[in-house]
Design a protein around this motif. Structure first.
Motif, mmCIF file in Angstrom:
data_model
loop_
_atom_site.group_PDB
_atom_site.id
_atom_site.type_symbol
_atom_site.label_atom_id
_atom_site.label_comp_id
_atom_site.label_asym_id
_atom_site.label_seq_id
_atom_site.Cartn_x
_atom_site.Cartn_y
_atom_site.Cartn_z
ATOM 1 N N LEU A 40 -65.952 -47.033 20.155
ATOM 2 C CA LEU A 40 -65.244 -45.762 20.216
ATOM 3 C C LEU A 40 -64.395 -45.578 18.965
ATOM 4 C CD1 LEU A 40 -64.314 -43.230 21.869
ATOM 5 C CD2 LEU A 40 -62.437 -44.651 22.725
ATOM 6 N N LEU A 41 -64.537 -44.404 18.349
ATOM 7 C CA LEU A 41 -63.695 -44.037 17.213
ATOM 8 C C LEU A 41 -62.961 -42.756 17.574
ATOM 9 C CD1 LEU A 41 -66.705 -45.084 15.951
ATOM 10 C CD2 LEU A 41 -65.274 -45.109 13.916
ATOM 11 N N LEU A 42 -61.636 -42.762 17.417
ATOM 12 C CA LEU A 42 -60.807 -41.616 17.759
ATOM 13 C C LEU A 42 -60.100 -41.091 16.524
ATOM 14 C CD1 LEU A 42 -59.041 -42.756 21.073
ATOM 15 C CD2 LEU A 42 -61.056 -41.287 20.840
ATOM 16 N N MET A 43 -60.037 -39.773 16.419
ATOM 17 C CA MET A 43 -59.215 -39.113 15.420
ATOM 18 C C MET A 43 -58.027 -38.506 16.155
ATOM 19 S SD MET A 43 -60.296 -36.249 12.610
ATOM 20 C CE MET A 43 -60.813 -35.037 13.832
ATOM 21 N N LEU A 44 -56.827 -38.934 15.768
ATOM 22 C CA LEU A 44 -55.629 -38.605 16.540
ATOM 23 C C LEU A 44 -54.632 -37.805 15.718
ATOM 24 C CD1 LEU A 44 -55.232 -42.153 18.065
ATOM 25 C CD2 LEU A 44 -55.960 -40.123 19.320
ATOM 26 N N SER A 45 -53.822 -37.049 16.422
ATOM 27 C CA SER A 45 -52.753 -36.294 15.794
ATOM 28 C C SER A 45 -51.799 -37.242 15.057
ATOM 29 C CB SER A 45 -51.990 -35.514 16.863
ATOM 30 O OG SER A 45 -50.771 -35.028 16.355
ATOM 31 N N PRO A 46 -51.287 -36.819 13.908
ATOM 32 C CA PRO A 46 -50.341 -37.692 13.187
ATOM 33 C C PRO A 46 -49.076 -37.962 13.976
ATOM 34 C CG PRO A 46 -50.465 -35.513 12.169
ATOM 35 C CD PRO A 46 -51.565 -35.581 13.168
ATOM 36 N N GLN A 47 -48.784 -37.159 14.999
ATOM 37 C CA GLN A 47 -47.578 -37.377 15.805
ATOM 38 C C GLN A 47 -47.777 -38.447 16.876
ATOM 39 O OE1 GLN A 47 -48.686 -34.083 15.279
ATOM 40 N NE2 GLN A 47 -47.251 -33.836 13.575
ATOM 41 N N SER A 48 -49.014 -38.901 17.084
ATOM 42 C CA SER A 48 -49.272 -39.895 18.126
ATOM 43 C C SER A 48 -48.622 -41.231 17.747
ATOM 44 C CB SER A 48 -50.778 -40.083 18.314
ATOM 45 O OG SER A 48 -51.054 -40.924 19.409
ATOM 46 N N PRO A 49 -47.808 -41.820 18.635
ATOM 47 C CA PRO A 49 -47.100 -43.068 18.284
ATOM 48 C C PRO A 49 -48.080 -44.212 18.041
ATOM 49 C CG PRO A 49 -46.841 -42.554 20.619
ATOM 50 C CD PRO A 49 -47.482 -41.355 20.000
ATOM 51 N N THR A 50 -47.868 -44.929 16.959
ATOM 52 C CA THR A 50 -48.791 -45.991 16.559
ATOM 53 C C THR A 50 -48.864 -47.104 17.595
ATOM 54 O OG1 THR A 50 -48.258 -45.516 14.242
ATOM 55 C CG2 THR A 50 -49.337 -47.612 14.721
ATOM 56 N N HIS A 51 -47.744 -47.437 18.205
ATOM 57 C CA HIS A 51 -47.730 -48.565 19.139
ATOM 58 C C HIS A 51 -48.575 -48.298 20.392
ATOM 59 C CE1 HIS A 51 -44.450 -45.973 20.683
ATOM 60 N NE2 HIS A 51 -44.853 -46.418 21.873
ATOM 61 N N GLY A 52 -48.892 -47.017 20.666
ATOM 62 C CA GLY A 52 -49.664 -46.704 21.863
ATOM 63 C C GLY A 52 -51.141 -46.439 21.611
ATOM 64 N N LEU A 53 -51.602 -46.621 20.366
ATOM 65 C CA LEU A 53 -52.968 -46.248 20.024
ATOM 66 C C LEU A 53 -53.997 -47.118 20.760
ATOM 67 C CD1 LEU A 53 -52.745 -45.526 16.184
ATOM 68 C CD2 LEU A 53 -52.557 -43.949 18.111
ATOM 69 N N ARG A 54 -53.728 -48.416 20.871
ATOM 70 C CA ARG A 54 -54.710 -49.291 21.507
ATOM 71 C C ARG A 54 -54.876 -48.937 22.987
ATOM 72 N NH1 ARG A 54 -57.388 -53.946 20.582
ATOM 73 N NH2 ARG A 54 -57.924 -55.213 22.406
ATOM 74 N N ASN A 55 -53.759 -48.714 23.686
ATOM 75 C CA ASN A 55 -53.852 -48.345 25.095
ATOM 76 C C ASN A 55 -54.555 -47.000 25.270
ATOM 77 O OD1 ASN A 55 -52.650 -50.629 26.138
ATOM 78 N ND2 ASN A 55 -50.577 -49.759 26.104
ATOM 79 N N LEU A 56 -54.239 -46.056 24.382
ATOM 80 C CA LEU A 56 -54.876 -44.747 24.466
ATOM 81 C C LEU A 56 -56.387 -44.878 24.295
ATOM 82 C CD1 LEU A 56 -53.564 -41.500 22.759
ATOM 83 C CD2 LEU A 56 -55.983 -42.036 22.850
ATOM 84 N N HIS A 69 -58.014 -46.604 27.445
ATOM 85 C CA HIS A 69 -58.123 -45.707 28.591
ATOM 86 C C HIS A 69 -59.211 -44.654 28.364
ATOM 87 C CE1 HIS A 69 -53.688 -46.765 29.695
ATOM 88 N NE2 HIS A 69 -54.543 -47.623 30.209
ATOM 89 N N THR A 70 -59.325 -44.170 27.127
ATOM 90 C CA THR A 70 -60.358 -43.172 26.819
ATOM 91 C C THR A 70 -61.746 -43.776 26.982
ATOM 92 O OG1 THR A 70 -58.861 -42.085 25.236
ATOM 93 C CG2 THR A 70 -61.209 -41.569 25.062
ATOM 94 N N LEU A 71 -61.934 -44.996 26.477
ATOM 95 C CA LEU A 71 -63.230 -45.648 26.596
ATOM 96 C C LEU A 71 -63.582 -45.915 28.067
ATOM 97 C CD1 LEU A 71 -65.701 -46.853 25.264
ATOM 98 C CD2 LEU A 71 -64.432 -48.977 24.895
ATOM 99 N N GLN A 72 -62.606 -46.313 28.851
ATOM 100 C CA GLN A 72 -62.860 -46.528 30.275
ATOM 101 C C GLN A 72 -63.265 -45.239 30.981
ATOM 102 O OE1 GLN A 72 -59.147 -48.302 31.497
ATOM 103 N NE2 GLN A 72 -59.773 -50.382 30.939
ATOM 104 N N ALA A 73 -62.677 -44.114 30.572
ATOM 105 C CA ALA A 73 -63.029 -42.834 31.184
ATOM 106 C C ALA A 73 -64.442 -42.388 30.825
ATOM 107 C CB ALA A 73 -62.021 -41.764 30.769
#
Length: 412
Positions: A384-400, A403-407
């Motif tokens: 899975l490769l995600l392109m995220l908003s620059p406002q997304s907190p870096t520390h939460g990227l792995r969990n995000l 969860h996306t891959l599981q969905a």
């Protein structure tokens, strides 16, 4: 959106000595490029003229074509294989196929890799085989006739180098979507395939696979990518009976590709032999199987650019995603995961500055300064490769990403 233009130009790979195309031609100066930064040259061993597949566009000077051909031949004469070269503003890639045809691709797009250009050339040659067959390309008897026959491949080849929201040319995976009521559509498709006596059947929306039979999924590469892409590149038509060769499975014996439009942009595809005749697929048969699914079919139409059904649970920071199943060779790709979400000021600024790069940013990491955050996660056979908003907190990227891959896992 990618913006590119394609051109074919042919000349002899073994021309008369002293001609502009001779092996002694000087190394090419940086060639002029069109406003989109892509040029594609096509050279055969037998052609004595020049050929532009899109005459409405300005053709490269013959001296440039000769120089590009000449420097490649010069290396061959010295047992040196010239694969790519870079000038200050241009990347050039050469690739020969079956000792018969050489394709040359020039790009001035920033950040272009030789690998992506080489894969584009593989797709271009695959498209040529798909339309005219391998025999015509490796045993060229009449160059002028071959040129005319290859005109049928121009729309498909232009789509590789033009505006496309598909990624199969880069990922070597089949572009898919997640349809609403997917199990019901799959069941209906299997029943329709059995009723028509055809094992290779698929339902496509804008060149992406909605549902397919097991035999269709077992098609080899590159035809598994090329066939949906071909259908998506053709002008709308109620029905087609289209001869195609399979570059991997049947490069010298043609098959029939039948297409039936259910709704504009949504087509049934059947890959078959002499039977069934197109006339046998009468409207009553289509109505029997697909009329009960009219509303779910209509809900599939927005899946062309979005790939995901409306209401699919995704985090609002996700601007785009690419999911690859490395064994099944299937992928999901979108940069419109939440079509109703208004982009923020930073995203609008980046879109304005880099309008041509965004759709491929999920797969081609363009380096710092683009303003988006890119994260990749692999679990087993899924990447899975995600392109995220620059406002997304870096520390939460792995969990995000987890969860996306599981969905998404139950669907691909």
């Amino acid at each position: 959106m990618r913006g590119r233009e394609a051109r074919f130009t042919c000349c002899a790979l073994r021309p008369p000595a002293g001609s502009p195309c001779s092996a002694g031609a000087a190394a090419a100066a940086p060639p002029p490029v069109n406003r989109w930064g892509i040029e594609l040259l096509h050279l055969t061993r037998r052609d004595l003229g020049s050929w532009d597949c899109t005459p409405r566009r300005e053709q490269l000077p013959f001296s440039v074509i000769g120089s590009l051909n000449g420097v490649h031949m010069f290396g061959q004469n010295l047992d040196v294989q010239l694969n790519s070269a870079r000038t200050e503003g241009t990347t050039v890639v050469w690739k020969s196929f079956h000792d018969s045809i050489t394709l040359i691709l020039l790009s001035s797009e920033e950040g272009t890799s030789e690998l992506s250009l080489e894969r584009t050339l593989d797709m271009v040659f695959g498209a040529m085989v798909l339309i005219v067959g391998l025999e015509e390309l490796t045993n060229i008897r009449n160059v002028e006739r071959l040129k005319k026959e290859l005109r049928a491949s121009y729309c498909l080849i232009d789509s590789f180098l033009g505006n496309s929201e598909l990624t199969g040319d880069l990922t070597q995976c089949v572009d898919c979507v997640i349809p609403p009521e997917g199990s019901l559509m799959q069941e209906t498709l299997l029943g329709f395939a059995e009723a028509t006596g055809t094992a290779f059947v698929s339902l496509l929306v804008s060149g992406r696979v909605v549902a397919a039979t097991e035999s269709w999924w077992r098609l080899g590469m590159p035809e598994a990518v090329l066939l949906p892409w071909l259908v998506g590149s053709l002008p709308p038509q109620a029905a087609r009976d289209y001869p195609v060769y399979l570059p991997h499975g049947s490069p010298k014996v043609p098959h029939r590709l039948l297409t039936l439009t259910l709704l504009r942009g949504l087509e049934l595809c059947l890959l078959c032999g002499p039977r069934p005749p197109l006339g046998q697929l009468e409207p009553q048969l289509l109505e029997r199987w697909w009329q009960p699914l009219l509303e779910p079919l209509r809900a599939c139409l927005p899946l062309g650019p979005r790939a995901l059904p409306e209401g699919f649970p995704l985090h609002s920071d996700i601007l785009g995603l690419l999911l690859l199943h490395l064994e099944l060779r299937r992928c999901l790709f979108t940069v419109e995961p939440s079509p109703d979400k208004e982009p923020g000021p930073a995203e609008k600024e980046e879109d304005a500055a880099h309008p041509a790069q965004r759709p491929r940013a999920c797969y081609l990491v363009l380096g710092p300064g683009m303003g988006w955050q890119l994260v990749a996660l692999q679990l087993g056979l899924r990447l899975l490769l995600l392109m995220l908003s620059p406002q997304s907190p870096t520390h939460g990227l792995r969990n995000l990403a987890t969860h996306t891959l599981q969905a998404l896992t139950p669907f691909l």
